[in-house]
Motif scaffolding. Structure first.
Motif, PDB file in Angstrom:
ATOM      1  N   SER A  71       0.863  -1.084   0.040  1.00  0.00           N
ATOM      2  CA  SER A  71      -0.026   0.033   0.153  1.00  0.00           C
ATOM      3  C   SER A  71       0.849   1.081  -0.151  1.00  0.00           C
ATOM      4  O   SER A  71       0.580   2.176  -0.597  1.00  0.00           O
ATOM      5  CB  SER A  71      -0.934  -0.077   1.182  1.00  0.00           C
ATOM      6  OG  SER A  71      -1.813  -1.026   1.242  1.00  0.00           O
ATOM      7  N   SER A 112       3.477   3.289  -3.175  1.00  0.00           N
ATOM      8  CA  SER A 112       3.164   4.203  -4.221  1.00  0.00           C
ATOM      9  C   SER A 112       3.939   5.479  -3.757  1.00  0.00           C
ATOM     10  O   SER A 112       4.114   6.156  -4.813  1.00  0.00           O
ATOM     11  CB  SER A 112       1.659   4.551  -4.199  1.00  0.00           C
ATOM     12  OG  SER A 112       0.891   3.578  -4.763  1.00  0.00           O
ATOM     13  N   MET A 128       7.131   4.786  -5.708  1.00  0.00           N
ATOM     14  CA  MET A 128       6.895   4.940  -7.229  1.00  0.00           C
ATOM     15  C   MET A 128       6.679   6.559  -7.293  1.00  0.00           C
ATOM     16  O   MET A 128       7.581   6.912  -8.439  1.00  0.00           O
ATOM     17  CB  MET A 128       5.849   4.204  -7.474  1.00  0.00           C
ATOM     18  CG  MET A 128       5.938   2.472  -7.330  1.00  0.00           C
ATOM     19  SD  MET A 128       4.252   1.873  -7.533  1.00  0.00           S
ATOM     20  CE  MET A 128       3.913   1.870  -9.052  1.00  0.00           C
ATOM     21  N   TRP A 160       3.406  12.286  -2.587  1.00  0.00           N
ATOM     22  CA  TRP A 160       3.247  11.098  -2.773  1.00  0.00           C
ATOM     23  C   TRP A 160       3.690  10.226  -1.358  1.00  0.00           C
ATOM     24  O   TRP A 160       2.880   8.903  -1.086  1.00  0.00           O
ATOM     25  CB  TRP A 160       4.417  10.519  -3.856  1.00  0.00           C
ATOM     26  CG  TRP A 160       3.802  10.945  -5.134  1.00  0.00           C
ATOM     27  CD1 TRP A 160       4.675  11.769  -5.803  1.00  0.00           C
ATOM     28  CD2 TRP A 160       2.730  10.409  -5.863  1.00  0.00           C
ATOM     29  NE1 TRP A 160       4.006  11.848  -7.110  1.00  0.00           N
ATOM     30  CE2 TRP A 160       2.802  10.892  -7.175  1.00  0.00           C
ATOM     31  CE3 TRP A 160       1.708   9.538  -5.660  1.00  0.00           C
ATOM     32  CZ2 TRP A 160       1.638  10.797  -7.990  1.00  0.00           C
ATOM     33  CZ3 TRP A 160       0.787   9.419  -6.624  1.00  0.00           C
ATOM     34  CH2 TRP A 160       0.805   9.799  -7.769  1.00  0.00           C
ATOM     35  N   GLY A 166       0.958   7.599   0.058  1.00  0.00           N
ATOM     36  CA  GLY A 166       1.553   6.394   0.607  1.00  0.00           C
ATOM     37  C   GLY A 166       0.911   6.009   1.775  1.00  0.00           C
ATOM     38  O   GLY A 166       0.575   4.968   2.443  1.00  0.00           O
ATOM     39  N   GLN A 220      -1.964   1.567  -6.741  1.00  0.00           N
ATOM     40  CA  GLN A 220      -0.903   2.035  -7.177  1.00  0.00           C
ATOM     41  C   GLN A 220      -0.929   2.603  -8.629  1.00  0.00           C
ATOM     42  O   GLN A 220      -0.045   3.176  -9.136  1.00  0.00           O
ATOM     43  CB  GLN A 220       0.267   1.007  -7.403  1.00  0.00           C
ATOM     44  CG  GLN A 220       0.713   0.441  -5.841  1.00  0.00           C
ATOM     45  CD  GLN A 220       1.556  -0.731  -5.894  1.00  0.00           C
ATOM     46  OE1 GLN A 220       1.964  -1.424  -6.816  1.00  0.00           O
ATOM     47  NE2 GLN A 220       2.230  -1.338  -4.878  1.00  0.00           N
ATOM     48  N   SER A 248       0.212   6.592  -9.123  1.00  0.00           N
ATOM     49  CA  SER A 248       1.711   6.675  -9.330  1.00  0.00           C
ATOM     50  C   SER A 248       2.334   6.026 -10.466  1.00  0.00           C
ATOM     51  O   SER A 248       3.438   6.244 -11.265  1.00  0.00           O
ATOM     52  CB  SER A 248       2.432   6.013  -8.110  1.00  0.00           C
ATOM     53  OG  SER A 248       2.034   4.721  -7.724  1.00  0.00           O
ATOM     54  N   THR A 249       1.733   4.727 -10.626  1.00  0.00           N
ATOM     55  CA  THR A 249       2.210   4.023 -12.106  1.00  0.00           C
ATOM     56  C   THR A 249       2.183   5.128 -13.499  1.00  0.00           C
ATOM     57  O   THR A 249       3.075   5.100 -14.010  1.00  0.00           O
ATOM     58  CB  THR A 249       1.447   2.716 -12.517  1.00  0.00           C
ATOM     59  OG1 THR A 249       1.732   2.012 -11.185  1.00  0.00           O
ATOM     60  CG2 THR A 249       1.752   2.148 -13.733  1.00  0.00           C
TER      61      THR A 249
END
Length: 292
Positions: free
Chosen positions: A180, A183, A186, A211, A215, A243, A246-247
């Motif tokens: 979890s 992110s 990332m 971020w 997260g 996620q 952030s991906t």
């Protein structure tokens, strides 16, 4: 009063290597600057809060709207809040599962060490890449801890009674909570990629804490049991679903760049720019890694 003139110093995680020149400003300019700063901060605080809540709700809703899988999702994604029963709970304790997790722990740990130790002969390049290397290593360590805790849980908690213990809840929170929270790293990776390789303005940078705040929210909801189901494996799928912002942020940071042709000009080894160093193979590995 003096204000720092270094561009985006407030947004960058790394300390600047160049000397900072103070600039004299008037009180009126100071008040205006302060107002803009607070307004921008408030905007990002609200954005982080909205994105966190919206994405978690979407991740919990998404399995139930997949074509042809609505009934299966209703039978599988049964909320548990860390309370399990004989009727609905299924937890895989086969050696294939926990041995695979142990193997992943080793692989992630080795890759994290390689990220930290990856250096060039140029001290300036090493300094510029430090944040990216540390964020990448942190992401891998995050996954290594997750798979290690997951492996231990799959191997040693073999009954429903054992699943309803505080010990299992701690282990499973470490496992799912790290997924979890991933992110955070990332997003920071995407931020560093955008800072060094991205097209200016193509992807919003935002403050460095955006971020990590996202997260932390996901990890907190995991610890409170909002990402807990009678089949604990479902927890990982929901955590992975959080996620996707952030991906996409990471993919966009590199994807909007127009890359130079490798044969467009003669490149002197050791004098390549940052853009020229990112070869097609590296870009493919980057895309595949985040998409998969």
């Amino acid at each position: 009063m003096y204000l720092v003139s270094k561009k985006e110093l407030k947004d960058n995680m790394c300390l600047p290597t160049e000397p900072i020149t103070p600039i004299k400003v008037s009180d009126g300019e100071t008040n205006s600057y302060s107002s803009i700063s607070w307004t921008t901060t408030l905007k990002y605080v609200l954005s982080a809060a909205f994105l966190s809540v919206a994405v978690l709700e979407f991740s919990l809703w998404f399995p139930f709207v997949l074509p042809g899988l609505t009934t299966a999702a209703a039978d599988t994604y049964i909320p548990a809040f860390f309370v399990y029963d004989e009727e609905h709970t299924k937890f895989d304790n086969t050696p294939w599962t926990y041995n695979t997790d142990y193997l992943l722990t080793i692989v992630m740990s080795i890759l994290a060490i390689q990220c930290i130790l990856a250096r060039s002969d140029n001290d300036q390049k090493n300094q510029r890449s430090l944040c990216l290397r540390l964020c990448s290593a942190s992401l891998l360590i995050c996954y290594a801890i997750s798979t290690l805790a997951g492996a231990w849980a799959h191997q040693h908690f073999t009954s429903v009674e054992s699943l309803n213990t505080t010990r299992f809840r701690i282990f499973w929170f470490v496992c799912v909570g790290n997924v979890s929270f991933a992110s955070c790293y990332m997003g920071l990776i995407g931020r560093e990629v955008q800072r060094h390789f991205g097209v200016t303005g193509a992807v919003p940078m935002g403050p460095w804490w955006f971020w990590p705040a996202y997260g932390c929210y996901m990890a907190l909801t995991c610890g409170l049991g909002y990402i807990s189901f009678k089949r604990p494996a479902c927890d990982i799928f929901i955590a992975g679903g959080t996620q996707y912002p952030s991906t996409f942020f990471c993919l966009g940071a590199l994807g909007f760049r127009k890359w130079p042709q490798q044969n467009s000009k003669k490149i002197t080894v050791g004098k390549e720019t940052s853009i020229e160093l990112v070869k097609p193979m590296y870009r493919a590995m980057y895309y595949i890694g985040f998409i998969s």
